[in-house]
Structures are given as structure tokens and as C-alpha cells.
Design a protein around this motif. Structure first.
Motif, PDB file in Angstrom:
ATOM      1  N   LEU A  85      42.212 -93.746   1.469  1.00  0.00           N
ATOM      2  CA  LEU A  85      41.972 -92.725   2.767  1.00  0.00           C
ATOM      3  C   LEU A  85      40.477 -92.757   2.862  1.00  0.00           C
ATOM      4  CD1 LEU A  85      44.738 -89.815   1.474  1.00  0.00           C
ATOM      5  CD2 LEU A  85      44.748 -91.621   3.537  1.00  0.00           C
ATOM      6  N   CYS A  86      39.797 -93.898   2.275  1.00  0.00           N
ATOM      7  CA  CYS A  86      38.347 -93.997   2.675  1.00  0.00           C
ATOM      8  C   CYS A  86      38.342 -95.082   3.694  1.00  0.00           C
ATOM      9  CB  CYS A  86      37.564 -94.635   1.370  1.00  0.00           C
ATOM     10  SG  CYS A  86      35.928 -94.950   1.998  1.00  0.00           S
ATOM     11  N   HIS A  87      37.874 -94.692   4.822  1.00  0.00           N
ATOM     12  CA  HIS A  87      37.727 -95.561   6.128  1.00  0.00           C
ATOM     13  C   HIS A  87      36.301 -96.038   6.478  1.00  0.00           C
ATOM     14  CE1 HIS A  87      41.971 -94.247   6.203  1.00  0.00           C
ATOM     15  NE2 HIS A  87      41.397 -92.994   6.469  1.00  0.00           N
ATOM     16  N   THR A  88      35.344 -95.873   5.264  1.00  0.00           N
ATOM     17  CA  THR A  88      34.106 -96.392   5.649  1.00  0.00           C
ATOM     18  C   THR A  88      33.890 -97.893   5.186  1.00  0.00           C
ATOM     19  OG1 THR A  88      33.303 -95.495   3.366  1.00  0.00           O
ATOM     20  CG2 THR A  88      33.167 -94.180   5.184  1.00  0.00           C
ATOM     21  N   LYS A 132      36.251 -95.894  10.096  1.00  0.00           N
ATOM     22  CA  LYS A 132      35.396 -94.774  10.534  1.00  0.00           C
ATOM     23  C   LYS A 132      34.198 -94.568   9.797  1.00  0.00           C
ATOM     24  CE  LYS A 132      39.067 -91.961  10.473  1.00  0.00           C
ATOM     25  NZ  LYS A 132      40.096 -90.923  10.393  1.00  0.00           N
ATOM     26  N   GLU A 133      33.266 -95.634  10.188  1.00  0.00           N
ATOM     27  CA  GLU A 133      31.834 -95.628   9.464  1.00  0.00           C
ATOM     28  C   GLU A 133      30.927 -94.728  10.355  1.00  0.00           C
ATOM     29  OE1 GLU A 133      29.315 -95.532   7.429  1.00  0.00           O
ATOM     30  OE2 GLU A 133      30.696 -96.842   6.458  1.00  0.00           O
ATOM     31  N   GLN A 162      30.178 -82.945   3.614  1.00  0.00           N
ATOM     32  CA  GLN A 162      31.262 -82.985   2.742  1.00  0.00           C
ATOM     33  C   GLN A 162      31.789 -81.594   2.631  1.00  0.00           C
ATOM     34  OE1 GLN A 162      30.475 -83.940  -1.426  1.00  0.00           O
ATOM     35  NE2 GLN A 162      32.061 -85.170  -1.625  1.00  0.00           N
ATOM     36  N   LEU A 179      29.318 -95.651   0.733  1.00  0.00           N
ATOM     37  CA  LEU A 179      29.297 -93.877   0.723  1.00  0.00           C
ATOM     38  C   LEU A 179      29.479 -93.399  -0.666  1.00  0.00           C
ATOM     39  CD1 LEU A 179      29.650 -91.419   2.358  1.00  0.00           C
ATOM     40  CD2 LEU A 179      31.947 -91.526   2.053  1.00  0.00           C
ATOM     41  N   TRP A 237      34.942 -86.102   3.322  1.00  0.00           N
ATOM     42  CA  TRP A 237      33.816 -86.640   4.377  1.00  0.00           C
ATOM     43  C   TRP A 237      34.180 -86.282   5.732  1.00  0.00           C
ATOM     44  CZ3 TRP A 237      28.707 -86.391   2.898  1.00  0.00           C
ATOM     45  CH2 TRP A 237      28.473 -86.453   1.441  1.00  0.00           C
ATOM     46  N   TYR A 245      37.382 -87.372  10.267  1.00  0.00           N
ATOM     47  CA  TYR A 245      37.255 -87.575   8.821  1.00  0.00           C
ATOM     48  C   TYR A 245      36.946 -88.926   8.431  1.00  0.00           C
ATOM     49  CZ  TYR A 245      41.334 -89.830   6.592  1.00  0.00           C
ATOM     50  OH  TYR A 245      42.269 -90.643   6.358  1.00  0.00           O
ATOM     51  N   SER A 246      36.017 -89.001   7.437  1.00  0.00           N
ATOM     52  CA  SER A 246      35.952 -90.729   6.881  1.00  0.00           C
ATOM     53  C   SER A 246      36.321 -90.915   5.557  1.00  0.00           C
ATOM     54  CB  SER A 246      34.396 -90.836   7.362  1.00  0.00           C
ATOM     55  OG  SER A 246      33.754 -90.243   6.624  1.00  0.00           O
ATOM     56  N   ALA A 247      36.488 -90.101   4.680  1.00  0.00           N
ATOM     57  CA  ALA A 247      36.697 -90.665   3.563  1.00  0.00           C
ATOM     58  C   ALA A 247      37.363 -89.164   2.802  1.00  0.00           C
ATOM     59  CB  ALA A 247      35.742 -91.139   2.676  1.00  0.00           C
ATOM     60  N   LYS A 248      38.382 -89.338   1.979  1.00  0.00           N
ATOM     61  CA  LYS A 248      39.063 -88.315   1.242  1.00  0.00           C
ATOM     62  C   LYS A 248      39.201 -88.527  -0.144  1.00  0.00           C
ATOM     63  CE  LYS A 248      43.421 -86.223   0.872  1.00  0.00           C
ATOM     64  NZ  LYS A 248      43.144 -85.918  -0.621  1.00  0.00           N
ATOM     65  N   SER A 249      38.899 -87.798  -1.139  1.00  0.00           N
ATOM     66  CA  SER A 249      39.086 -87.903  -2.496  1.00  0.00           C
ATOM     67  C   SER A 249      40.243 -87.056  -2.948  1.00  0.00           C
ATOM     68  CB  SER A 249      38.030 -87.562  -3.363  1.00  0.00           C
ATOM     69  OG  SER A 249      38.205 -87.777  -4.827  1.00  0.00           O
ATOM     70  N   PRO A 284      35.590 -93.207  -6.773  1.00  0.00           N
ATOM     71  CA  PRO A 284      35.518 -91.526  -6.631  1.00  0.00           C
ATOM     72  C   PRO A 284      36.363 -91.070  -5.725  1.00  0.00           C
ATOM     73  CG  PRO A 284      33.311 -92.263  -6.493  1.00  0.00           C
ATOM     74  CD  PRO A 284      33.976 -93.469  -6.187  1.00  0.00           C
ATOM     75  N   TYR A 285      36.623 -91.884  -4.626  1.00  0.00           N
ATOM     76  CA  TYR A 285      37.620 -91.465  -3.616  1.00  0.00           C
ATOM     77  C   TYR A 285      38.777 -91.868  -3.707  1.00  0.00           C
ATOM     78  CZ  TYR A 285      33.223 -89.903  -1.905  1.00  0.00           C
ATOM     79  OH  TYR A 285      31.930 -89.310  -1.785  1.00  0.00           O
ATOM     80  N   GLU A 286      39.664 -91.699  -2.634  1.00  0.00           N
ATOM     81  CA  GLU A 286      41.041 -91.960  -2.689  1.00  0.00           C
ATOM     82  C   GLU A 286      40.981 -93.523  -1.916  1.00  0.00           C
ATOM     83  OE1 GLU A 286      45.602 -90.401  -2.503  1.00  0.00           O
ATOM     84  OE2 GLU A 286      43.936 -89.130  -2.258  1.00  0.00           O
TER      85      GLU A 286
END
Lengths: 280, 335
Positions: free
Chosen positions: B185-188, A132-133, A246, B199, A251, A194-198, B180-182
Motif C-alpha cells: 500500500l505504498c505507491h511512491t 502516486k508519487e 501525514q 519516502l 501519507w 493517498y500515497s502510502a500507508k503503514s 516502515p510502511y505496508e
């Protein structure tokens, strides 16, 4: 007619809803035009942070209120640590039989499936992964190929856990498939993906001293409920890039008109079993 | 404790094994994959992979006689049905060649390779985001021999999982290559700079606002600005302080060297040096740093002394006065 689920990530936001009319007023702006729907259920919980998992009392109150609205209640969980599982084990016995629980990590999926057969499990969108970009939204990917649950092997994994329900969001570079996925009930998140999570939270570190900021498992004051950070300036803007922001540790991207139109078509063709709106 | 080290060239294998790495991990992307799927890689690296299966065979020959293991990263997090078939065929070839383990990041790949009953161990990548005992056990049920823990995990969480599922091997990061992300769970995409870059480089302007629509007070604005400054510094540290090294080539953070004794006590048997993308010198210096700590640990040196050594390894102990470079920052507070 489309079944609609309404999610409240935070219990106080559901507490503030006066009645069904008030509820309808709140989610109406989130529904694409010309879609007929029936309200299906109320969901409580956050997909992205275990610190927002509702307490047992908040859950009991929400179940009672949903019942007053004549709506079934569903619980939404994020990906959880063992600390989260401790809390979850106090929470799950509160749920009425057949309550749907959206899980977002495989251990929680296995735990709920095996130890709480009275509950129904849905694979959340953190499990139904796909590219998902938001900076590339040209709809050039074959939806039959990239739809997260189109893979037979993935269906087999879900089936092994007794899971027949899955949640997805729409990737910017594609559209929903033309046909329903056989044997699975698919819920699509409206409005945004959602595209990214930390695992650490930038805004959640605001009130922490420097040495405690951004550490794994850090505390917070739920600052994500107060602030949002939209991107206001891109150094290399593309005309098809989607608005992104964010919120807490995650994101998100807003769906475009083209994506909403594709969703409306999928709903019309009964490819989607349920749509989800989030009111936070 | 066993050290897991990256390689990206055949010639690194024998040398790293000789220096003291116990396991070598690497990627390989067949030309056919690149032709079909381009840069959407099978292992999250479009570069710095071995060039061919022949290279893989050379690596195996170079180190297996030394009693060292080889692991191939097939740790993409998402696959289409067609890609899954490709990965399946690749897994069969790699197992036939004698690779010891496959590192997988997608539950589909894990379950599929397990069904094939190949003579190969399965290591679940950090990209599979294992954060609880139940997930570790579920992955084990699907065939996992080892869980590689995610990057952002506290020592308490590590200990809970490793002690709660002692029948599974655990591997934890101790050096290099933060995110910085998991990751899982980063789909970029890590886009080229002219398209905005990754990103996580955050090459854009963000403006924080209140959700209730009210204006922020001067105090709030100041607090958010200060937090943003700390975040930018933390993020810079996660990228090894701008991908730099000390004058003698030792990499800057992320670093968990002084947490190695705590990881051992927590039940972690394997410690990972990340950095397939680094040059050979950077990889060797990383290995030297980890070996310095593990040899002291194996010699029974006390934890306080080991931590003191870890902080002095780069010749800049002031770097460790705050936790920005740390994988396990809680160690700083509890020496």
C-alpha cells in the motif's frame, strides 16, 4: 449533474452536523468552483485504519440521521485483520438492504459479496492501486493506460466478485481519462490522494510505552483525530512537488490547481460518476 | 520448517542450497522490460536481479537435483494492461523452464497466471497485504498455493490466519529488510537521493500540529518529540541499523529469530530471509543464523533455550532488550 458523497471518518463528526444546510456549509469549500452537483449519500468509516471502524450503535445512529437528511447511507471500511472481521460481522446485519459498502481488502470484498448479497460492494482506493508519487507531478502519463481500472484483467477480477463500483484518487503525474470506463461506476476522491500507508501508526504510539510503540496491532487513543503532520521542509524541493502530510498511518498529497481543473473537465465529460469529499 | 533464502547471482544458488536453504527466490527483469518501462520494475527491485533467463536456467539446473525449489519474484503491485501481457509471457517462459513457483503481488497477475494453468506453483507476495483468513481463501480460489505474510503482522494474527486456513501454506519473514510502511500500500517511488530519496527515509522536515487549530501544550510538544525520537530509532532499526552488520557480517534487524518456534506453533511452514539486495556474505550469515535456530528446533530444544541462543547469535544480546529490531516484538514479553 455530479453525484456527491460526503464521508465522515469518525461518527462524532457526523453527530455534530445540525441539518442539511449545515452539512452543505461544511463540504462546500471542498468542491472545485463551477461544478454543479447533487448530494448523493453520507458515508461513515475510515479507509486506512480498522481501529476507526464505527460500532453497530454509531452506525445505527448515522443511518437514522442520514435518513432524516433524506440521504442514503454507505459504510466505508479499511483493510481489515481477522479481529476487524469479527467486529464487521456484528456491524453488517445493522445495514439496510442495498447499502453500499466500500471495501479495501480482497477478503472483505469476498466476504461481503458472498455472505451479504443484500448489500452492494464498492472496491475502495486501497484495492484500485496505481503509482502516486507526489514529488513528480508532471502530467506525462497516458491516463488511458494508468487509470487503475482501465485494465481488462482488473475489471475481470472485480466482476468475479460482483463488483461494479470502484473508487480512485487522482495520481499526480496524470489526469482522468477522456472516456468513461464501460460497465463500471467510478467515484473519484476530491481534494487529495493517498500515497502510502503503514500498518503501524507513528502518532498513534504517542501514549504508549517505548516497548509497545510501533508494534503490529498496537493500541492507540485515536490520536489521528487530533493531530496532523505536514511536511514543512524538503531537502530537494521540486517546483511541481505537491504539498504532503501525514495523518495517522497514512501519507496524503493535496491536489494542485492543474489536477482540480482536470477533475472538473472529467466531471463535465461524465467520466466520473460520483465525487467523494471527506470531512475530517 | 523450510527456509526460503534470496539470491541475486547464479553462483549463490548451489552454495546456498548446500548450506541448507530449502527454496531460493530471486528476480529477473528481461532487457525488453527495462527498455519499455525503465525502473518501474516487475519485482520491486531495479538492481540485484539475475541478468537473464539463461541465468535462471543455470540456477534451476544447479539446485533442482538437490531437491531444492526455485521461486521467481514477479511481485510488482500495480501493472498497466500492457505490462500484464508482458508478465504473462514471462510467466509462461519461466514455467516452461522449470521454475517451481512464481511470487506474485498483484491480484491481476495472480488471476491471469492461474487462468493459464501453467505447471508452476503460485505464491502470493507480502506485497498483496493478506491480513485475514478470507483474503487467504480468496487468493487460494484465484490459484494461490502459498501466502507470504506482510512484514507488520502479530503472531496472534499469523496464528489466526494459519489455523483458520490450514489448507494453505504460509510463509513469514524472520530476517532482514524492513519497511516502515505496508509495502503493498505504498505507491511512491524509491527516488534517487537528489530527488528526495525513498519516502520512508523521511529526508524532510515534519511539524505536527493540532487539527483543532489550538496551540499544543508544552507537555504535548515534549510527548510528540519523544515519540518522534523513538520512531526515528525504530525506523533506523528497520533499515538494519543503517544497513550495517556485526564485525563478522551478521545483519542487524529486522529480526524474528526468537519467534521461529512461535511461528511453527502458529502453523507457519516456511520462513523467509529477505535481502535480495545484500551481498553474498550477508546472505550466508543470515542463512547460518536461521539454520542455527531451526536445527535446534528440529532437535527438540526447548523454546526458552532457543530464544536465548537467538539473542546471543550476534554477540550483542543488549540489542534484544528493546523491541526495535523485532519483526514479532511480542515474543520479547512472553519468553
Amino acid at each position: 449533474m455530479l453525484k456527491l458523497a460526503v464521508t465522515f471518518g469518525e461518527s462524532s463528526h457526523f453527530d455534530a452536523v445540525e441539518d442539511r444546510d449545515d452539512l452543505e456549509r461544511r463540504f462546500q469549500p471542498c468542491i472545485p468552483d463551477d461544478i454543479s452537483y447533487r448530494l448523493g449519500n453520507i458515508r461513515l468509516g475510515n479507509e486506512f485504519c480498522e481501529r476507526l471502524m464505527p460500532s453497530s450503535n454509531q452506525t445505527r445512529n448515522a443511518i437514522f440521521k442520514a435518513d432524516r437528511f433524506n440521504l442514503p447511507f454507505s459504510l466505508v471500511l479499511s483493510n481489515l485483520t481477522d479481529k476487524g472481521h469479527k467486529k464487521l460481522k456484528r456491524l453488517l446485519p445493522v445495514l439496510p438492504d442495498n447499502t453500499d459498502v466500500t471495501v479495501n481488502d480482497w477478503g472483505t470484498a469476498a466476504l461481503v459479496s458472498s455472505e451479504y448479497p443484500n448489500l452492494s460492494v464498492t472496491a475502495g482506493r486501497l484495492l484500485c492501486k496505481h503509482l502516486k508519487e507526489a514529488r513528480i507531478s508532471t502530467p506525462d502519463a497516458d491516463p488511458e493506460v494508468v487509470w487503475p481500472i482501465s485494465s481488462k484483467q482488473f475489471q475481470k477480477v472485480l466482476g468475479g466478485l460482483g463488483i461494479q463500483n470502484a473508487e480512485v484518487d487522482l495520481a499526480p503525474h496524470t489526469r482522468p481519462p477522456a472516456k468513461k470506463t464501460p460497465g463500471f461506476s467510478v467515484s473519484l476522491h476530491l481534494q487529495r490522494g493517498y500515497s502510502a500507508k503503514s500498518h503501524v501508526c507513528k502518532v498513534g504510539s504517542i501514549n504508549l510505552p517505548p516497548e509497545k510503540k510501533f508494534a503490529p496491532g498496537h493500541l492507540c487513543r485515536r490520536e489521528c483525530l487530533d493531530y496532523v503532520s505536514p511536511v514543512i521542509e524538503q531537502p530537494h524541493p521540486k517546483k511541481d512537488a505537491l504539498p504532503v502530510f501525514q495523518r495517522g498511518n497514512t501519507w496524503f498529497y493535496e491536489y494542485s490547481e492543474r489536477m482540480n481543473a482536470a477533475i472538473a473537465t472529467a466531471i463535465e465529460n461524465s467520466v466520473i460518476d460520483q465525487a467523494i469529499v471527506t470531512l475530517d | 520448517m523450510k527456509i526460503v533464502s534470496p539470491i541475486s547471482k547464479v553462483e549463490e544458488a548451489a552454495e546456498f542450497a548446500r548450506i541448507g536453504a530449502d527454496e531460493l527466490f530471486f528476480g529477473v527483469i528481461p532487457e525488453e522490460w527495462t527498455k519499455r518501462y525503465g525502473n518501474f520494475t516487475a519485482n520491486r527491485r531495479s538492481a540485484n536481479n539475475l541478468n537473464s533467463l539463461a541465468d535462471v536456467q543455470e540456477v534451476i539446473c544447479a539446485v533442482q537435483g538437490e531437491g531444492k525449489r526455485t521461486s521467481v519474484a514477479l511481485n510488482g503491485t500495480t501493472h498497466t494492461a500492457e505490462q500484464i501481457e508482458f508478465v504473462k509471457e514471462l510467466a509462461v517462459k519461466l514455467a516452461d523452464m522449470g521454475v517451481d513457483s512464481l511470487i506474485v503481488g498483484d491480484v491481476q497477475v495472480l488471476s491471469l497466471v492461474n487462468e493459464l494453468e501453467l505447471p508452476v506453483r503460485l505464491h502470493v507476495s507480502s506485497t498483496a497485504s493478506c491480513r485475514n483468513i478470507a483474503t487467504a481463501r480468496y487468493f487460494q480460489k484465484l490459484g494461490a498455493d502459498r501466502i507470504i505474510l506482510p512484514r507488520h503482522v502479530s503472531l496472534k494474527e499469523v496464528s489466526t490466519m494459519a489455523k483458520g486456513a490450514p489448507e494453505i501454506e504460509f510463509e513469514a519473514f524472520v530476517l532482514n529488510d524492513g519497511c516502515p510502511y505496508e509495502e503493498g500500500l505504498c505507491h511512491t517511488l524509491h527516488l534517487p537521493n537528489q530527488m528526495g530519496g525513498p519516502l520512508c527515509f523521511e529526508q524532510f522536515g515534519l511539524e505536527t500540529e493540532r487539527l483543532d487549530g489550538n496551540s499544543m501544550s508544552a507537555g504535548e510538544i515534549q510527548q510528540i518529540d519523544q515519540n518522534d525520537t523513538c520512531y526515528d530509532r525504530w525506523r533506523w532499526s528497520k533499515f538494519s541499523r543503517g544497513f550495517t552488520t556485526t564485525e563478522s557480517g551478521q545483519p542487524y534487524g529486522p529480526c524474528g529469530l526468537c519467534a521461529i518456534p512461535a511461528l511453527k506453533e502458529a502453523g507457519v511452514e516456511y520462513i523467509k530471509i529477505a535481502g535480495r539486495d545484500g551481498n553474498t556474505t550477508r546472505k550466508i550469515k543470515s542463512l547460518d543464523m536461521v539454520l542455527e535456530i531451526t536445527s535446534r528446533l528440529n532437535n527438540g530444544e526447548n523454546n526458552k533455550s532457543i530464544m536465548s541462543c537467538a539473542k546471543g547469535l550476534r554477540g550483542q544480546p543488549e540489542l534484544c532488550q528493546n523491541s526495535e529490531m523485532c519483526y514479532y516484538p511480542e515474543v520479547i514479553e512472553t519468553p
